[in-house]
Motif scaffolding. Sequence first.
Motif, short mmCIF file in Angstrom:
data_model
loop_
_atom_site.label_atom_id
_atom_site.label_comp_id
_atom_site.label_asym_id
_atom_site.label_seq_id
_atom_site.Cartn_x
_atom_site.Cartn_y
_atom_site.Cartn_z
N TRP A 24 0.74 -1.12 0.05
CA TRP A 24 0.15 0.01 0.04
C TRP A 24 0.91 1.22 -0.34
N LEU A 25 1.78 1.28 0.86
CA LEU A 25 2.54 2.52 1.10
C LEU A 25 3.37 2.92 -0.05
N ILE A 26 4.30 2.23 -0.62
CA ILE A 26 5.14 2.27 -1.52
C ILE A 26 4.49 2.45 -2.88
N PRO A 27 3.30 1.76 -3.21
CA PRO A 27 2.83 1.81 -4.52
C PRO A 27 1.90 3.37 -4.60
N ASN A 28 1.46 3.83 -3.54
CA ASN A 28 0.59 4.90 -3.50
C ASN A 28 1.79 6.52 -3.38
N GLN A 29 2.77 5.96 -2.77
CA GLN A 29 3.91 7.19 -2.48
C GLN A 29 4.86 7.32 -3.78
N ILE A 30 5.16 6.32 -4.45
CA ILE A 30 6.22 6.34 -5.47
C ILE A 30 5.77 6.13 -7.01
N SER A 31 5.77 7.04 -7.88
CA SER A 31 5.15 6.71 -9.07
C SER A 31 6.30 6.34 -10.04
N VAL A 32 6.17 5.22 -10.90
CA VAL A 32 7.11 4.45 -11.68
C VAL A 32 6.58 4.61 -12.94
N ARG A 33 7.59 4.87 -13.92
CA ARG A 33 7.32 4.85 -15.07
C ARG A 33 7.09 3.50 -15.94
N LYS A 34 5.97 3.50 -16.92
CA LYS A 34 5.91 1.99 -17.41
C LYS A 34 7.18 1.45 -18.30
N GLY A 35 7.44 0.19 -18.28
CA GLY A 35 8.63 -0.16 -19.01
C GLY A 35 9.94 0.00 -18.52
N VAL A 36 9.98 0.21 -17.45
CA VAL A 36 11.31 0.63 -16.68
C VAL A 36 11.45 -0.67 -15.76
N ILE A 38 14.24 -1.22 -13.51
CA ILE A 38 14.29 -0.82 -12.13
C ILE A 38 13.98 0.70 -11.96
N GLY A 39 12.89 0.84 -11.48
CA GLY A 39 12.38 2.03 -11.12
C GLY A 39 12.69 2.66 -9.73
N ALA A 40 12.08 3.61 -9.41
CA ALA A 40 12.17 4.44 -8.15
C ALA A 40 11.74 3.37 -6.95
N ASP A 41 10.84 2.54 -7.32
CA ASP A 41 10.21 1.77 -6.14
C ASP A 41 11.17 0.64 -5.83
N TYR A 42 12.21 0.24 -6.54
CA TYR A 42 13.03 -0.97 -6.50
C TYR A 42 13.54 -0.93 -5.13
#
Length: 164
Positions: A24-36, A38-42
């Motif tokens: 819940w917390l990470i997906p709602n606070q960190i936006s990740v671009r499609k197709g990446v 290793i994104g900011a949520d990794y």
Amino acid sequence: MDDKIRDLRSGIVIVLFSLFSYFWLIPNQISVRKGVTIGADYFPELLVTIIGICGAVLIIEGLIYLHKKGELSLSSILGISNVTQLKKYLPHVIFLLSTVIYLIVMQYLGFVIASIPFLIFLLLFFGHSKIAWCSVVSVIFVVAIYLLFSNVFRIRFPVGPFGF
């Protein structure tokens, strides 16, 4: 045995926190671009996964110990003799609440104005007795951190009513 029951309870809380953070917390606070790949949520997800695994290990160790002793029952885990005394955790609660208040106030007053009294409070809270020394250290430290991060690293802090 009390230590193992505390470990078991702590492990349950850690696993629940990790699941809450991961789903819940990470997906709602960190936006990740499609197709990446290793994104900011990794890295937050990796950290929360490692913490969750450590909590699961605490749970497993506690359950194995209680099973070997023949005391694995819901009543032994929730028993009256194992009730945690909440007064022991009052300093922790005060610290966490002051941190949450600081994070909220910082959005309105800015980093510098909110951080100086917060740092003074922390120094006094953790045992320093000279308020003048705490004030001087807080001002020097906060200004140095602000200048370093804003000028050298080009990181923006929340701006207060005075523009810094």
